[in-house]
Scaffold this active site. Structure first.
Site, PDB file in Angstrom:
ATOM      1  N   GLU A 138       0.802  -1.212   0.000  1.00 30.38           N
ATOM      2  CA  GLU A 138       0.000   0.000   0.000  1.00 30.38           C
ATOM      3  C   GLU A 138       0.843   1.274   0.000  1.00 30.38           C
ATOM      4  O   GLU A 138       0.434   2.297  -0.520  1.00 30.38           O
ATOM      5  CB  GLU A 138      -0.919   0.016   1.238  1.00 30.38           C
ATOM      6  N   HIS A 139       2.012   1.240   0.623  1.00 32.07           N
ATOM      7  CA  HIS A 139       2.789   2.467   0.816  1.00 32.07           C
ATOM      8  C   HIS A 139       3.500   2.902  -0.465  1.00 32.07           C
ATOM      9  O   HIS A 139       4.050   2.071  -1.181  1.00 32.07           O
ATOM     10  CB  HIS A 139       3.830   2.245   1.920  1.00 32.07           C
TER      11      HIS A 139
END
Length: 541
Positions: free
Chosen positions: A81-82
Site C-alpha cells: 500500500e505504501h
C-alpha cells in the site's frame, strides 16, 4: 555527552520475518548503533527501523542494513500500500543530541556516496540535504514510484545525486536525507480506503492541488486500508511539530469522520516520538477537559488513552518515546539522576564540580518540591475541599519550578567546565591569546547565565507557594517553612556564584547590568520568603 544521530531507514519488506530480522540484526551488530524500534507493516509491506549512534556509527549501521537488503529484497516482485521506489526506500538522518542539521547533511552525503559506490545503485538527496528546491520534498522525488523509475532515471532533470542512472530492477532507488523530527502518525477508521483518503485530502497541506489546499500546514497524508486489521487509516507525516501538533491532526480527522458518520478507533505512531510532542497532547486534553494531572508519566498515559495509541499494539513509552529509549545512552542529567548518597559524596570529592552552584539548584528544587508536596496533601481530601480550586491552580506552578530546576544542577557544572577548558588553551601567540580570551569570556557568561536561571526559576514559585501557605493543609506548615527557606537559600547561593564571576567581565556596563538584575532577583526572594514565613507563623499560632 556523546554526539547522537537518529537514523530511520524504511525498507520495502513487511511480510517476511526472516528478512525483517536479518536487517535488524545487521543494525544491532554494527558497533556504536543502538536499535530502538522495528515497526512492521504487513499491508504496506514496509518496515521502519529506528536506531541511534554517533555520526560515523549510524552511517556504518545504515550501510550494513542496505547490504543485507540488497541481497534479500527484490523490488520487481514487491507489492504494498505504501508509496515506494526502492528496497531501502528512504533513509533520513535526524539530530538528537549535541548535533545539528549540518551534521545530518554531512551524514546524508557520506552515506549516499558509500551506498552508491558499494552497491552501484541510484541515490537521491532530499530534505535539508537536497541540492535543489525540487528535491527537498520526498513525494517529489518518489513521484511515479518504482514503476516510473526507468523513465525518470533517463530524464536529465532527475539524474541521481549519487550513483548510476541505470535502472537496477531489484533495488530501484533510494532517497537519503537530513531533516528535523518527523512524526509518522496514522489514525484508524472503520471505513473504506476511499473514505480515509477523502479525509486525508481535506487535512493535508497539499489538499487536492494548488486551487484546493488542505487545512493543516506541514502535513502530508494519504488514505489506505490495512487488511490485517480490517480498517482504514489516514496515514500522515507531521513534518514540523512547531506548526501542526499531533492532537490537531487527530481532532481534525475526528471532525471530518463525524461528518461522514465514520468511527475513529484509535491511532498509531510509527517509529519514535519526542516526549515534548506527547506532553503537548496531554496538555491539550488537560486544558480542554479541565483535568488535574501533574506527574509526567500520568500525562503520557493520558495522551496514550485519548489518542488510542494502544489500538493496534501496545505503546510502550520506554521504547516509543525517544528520550526514554535513549536514557541509558549517556543520561542527559547524570548528577540529577544520582542517589542522594552518591551526590553528596560527589560534592565532597576533590573536584571543583559539582560545587555551590549545583547545590544551590538542588536546594531550590527541593524547596519547590516541598511546596508541591504540601499542595498535593491539600488536594483531593474531604477536609480541604474548600481550597481544592486554589490547589489546582497553585500546584502545577511550583511543580514546574521544581522540574525546571533539576537540569540546572548539571548545567551549572557544565558551564564551569567550559571556563576551565578555556584556561587550558594555548597562549603562546597573539592569535592564541585572543581565541583563549574569547573562549574564557564565553565560559564566564555561561557560568553566570546558569545561576541567573536558578534565581529566575526559583522566584517563579513564590506566588503559588504563598497561595498554598495561606490555605493549605496545616499538617504541612513546617514543610512549607523549610520549602520557603530552601527556595530563598537557592537564590542566595546562585547569587554568590554570579558575584564571584563578575570581576572576570571587563565590560563595566554589562557587569553593572547583570549585578543590578541579580540583586533585584535576590530582593524578590527575600521579600517573598519573609511574607510566607509570617503567614505560616500566624497560622501556627
Amino acid at each position: 555527552m556523546s554526539k547522537l544521530i537518529e537514523c530511520v531507514p524504511n525498507f520495502s519488506e513487511g511480510r517476511k520475518p526472516d528478512v525483517i530480522e536479518a536487517i535488524a540484526k545487521s543494525i544491532k551488530d554494527s558497533d556504536g548503533c543502538h536499535l530502538l524500534d522495528v515497526d512492521v507493516g504487513e499491508s504496506t509491506n514496509r518496515t521502519v527501523y529506528t536506531f541511534v549512534g554517533n555520526p560515523s556509527s549510524v552511517i556504518k549501521g545504515a550501510l550494513n542494513a542496505a547490504k543485507v537488503a540488497f541481497k534479500l529484497i527484490d523490488m520487481s516482485t514487491h507489492k504494498g500500500e505504501h508509496p515506494r521506489f526502492g528496497a531501502m526506500d528512504v533513509c533520513p538522518f535526524i539530530a538528537v543530541r549535541d548535533t545539528t542539521i549540518d551534521d545530518c547533511i554531512e551524514c546524508a552525503n557520506q552515506f549516499a556516496n558509500l551506498l552508491a559506490t558499494t552497491l552501484d545503485v541510484p541515490v537521491y538527496l532530499y530534505g535539508a540535504a537536497a541540492r535543489s528546491d525540487e528535491r527537498k520534498l520526498l513525494p517529489n522525488i518518489r513521484s511515479g514510484e518504482y514503476k516510473n523509475l526507468p523513465k525518470k532515471l533517463k530524464d536529465p532533470l532527475w539524474l541521481p545525486d549519487y550513483g548510476t542512472s541505470e535502472f537496477v530492477s531489484s533495488w530501484g532507488a533510494t532517497a537519503v536525507g537530513a531533516r528535523n523530527f518527523l512524526i509518522a502518525y496514522n489514525i484508524n477508521l472503520i471505513s473504506t480506503k476511499e473514505q480515509a483518503h477523502k479525509i486525508a485530502l481535506n487535512v493535508r497541506e497539499k489538499g487536492r492541488g494548488p486551487t484546493q489546499r488542505g487545512r493543516l500546514k506541514n502535513v502530508q497524508a494519504i488514505g489506505w486500508y490495512l487488511d490485517e486489521h480490517n480498517l482504514a487509516q489516514v496515514s500522515a507525516n507531521l513534518t514540523d511539530l512547531g506548526v501542526t501538533k499531533i492532537y490537531q491532526l487527530y481532532e481534525e480527522v475526528c471532525k471530518d469522520a463525524k461528518e461522514l458518520n465514520l468511527p475513529v478507533v484509535g491511532s498509531q505512531i510509527v517509529g519514535l516520538v519526542p516526549l515534548k510532542a506527547v506532553l503537548e497532547v496531554a496538555q491539550f486534553y488537560i486544558d480542554q477537559e479541565k483535568l488535574f494531572v501533574l506527574d509526567e508519566m500520568s500525562k503520557v498515559k493520558l495522551a496514550i488513552s485519548r489518542l488510542g495509541l494502544d489500538s493496534l499494539g501496545k505503546f510502550e513509552p520506554s521504547k516509543k518515546i525517544i528520550e526514554y529509549a535513549v536514557a541509558d545512552e549517556n543520561r542527559d542529567f547524570p548528577l540529577g539522576t544520582l542517589s542522594v548518597q552518591s551526590f553528596v559524596k560527589s560534592v565532597a570529592s576533590r573536584t571543583p564540580t559539582p560545587g555551590g552552584g549545583s547545590v544551590s539548584a538542588l536546594v531550590a528544587s527541593l524547596g519547590a518540591a516541598l511546596c508541591t508536596m504540601a499542595g498535593q496533601l491539600s488536594y483531593g481530601k474531604k477536609q480541604w475541599e474548600s481550597v481544592e480550586e486554589t490547589m489546582r491552580k497553585s500546584i502545577p506552578s511550583v511543580h514546574e519550578s521544581m522540574m525546571d530546576l533539576i537540569p540546572l544542577i548539571d548545567l551549572d557544572a557544565t558551564a564551569f567546565n567550559t571556563y576551565m577548558d578555556a584556561l587550558k588553551m594555548p597562549k603562546e601567540t597573539d592569535d592564541q591569546k585572543a581565541k583563549r580570551n574569547e573562549k574564557m569570556l564565553q565560559g564566564i557568561l555561561q557560568a553566570i547565565e546558569v545561576p541567573m536561571q536558578v534565581m529566575s526559576k526559583s522566584n517563579q514559585a513564590w506566588s503559588s507557594a504563598k497561595e498554598i501557605a495561606q490555605s493549605g493543609n496545616k499538617a504541612c506548615l513546617s514543610d512549607l517553612q523549610v520549602g520557603a527557606r530552601c527556595l530563598e537559600i537557592g537564590v542566595w547561593g546562585a547569587l554568590q556564584n554570579v558575584v564571584i564571576n563578575l570581576p572576570k567581565i571587563t565590560d563595566e556596563s554589562l557587569k553593572n547590568k547583570i549585578e543590578a538584575e541579580c540583586m533585584a532577583k535576590m530582593k524578590t526572594a527575600e521579600d517573598a520568603c519573609k511574607e510566607i514565613l509570617e503567614i505560616l507563623l500566624n497560622r501556627k499560632a
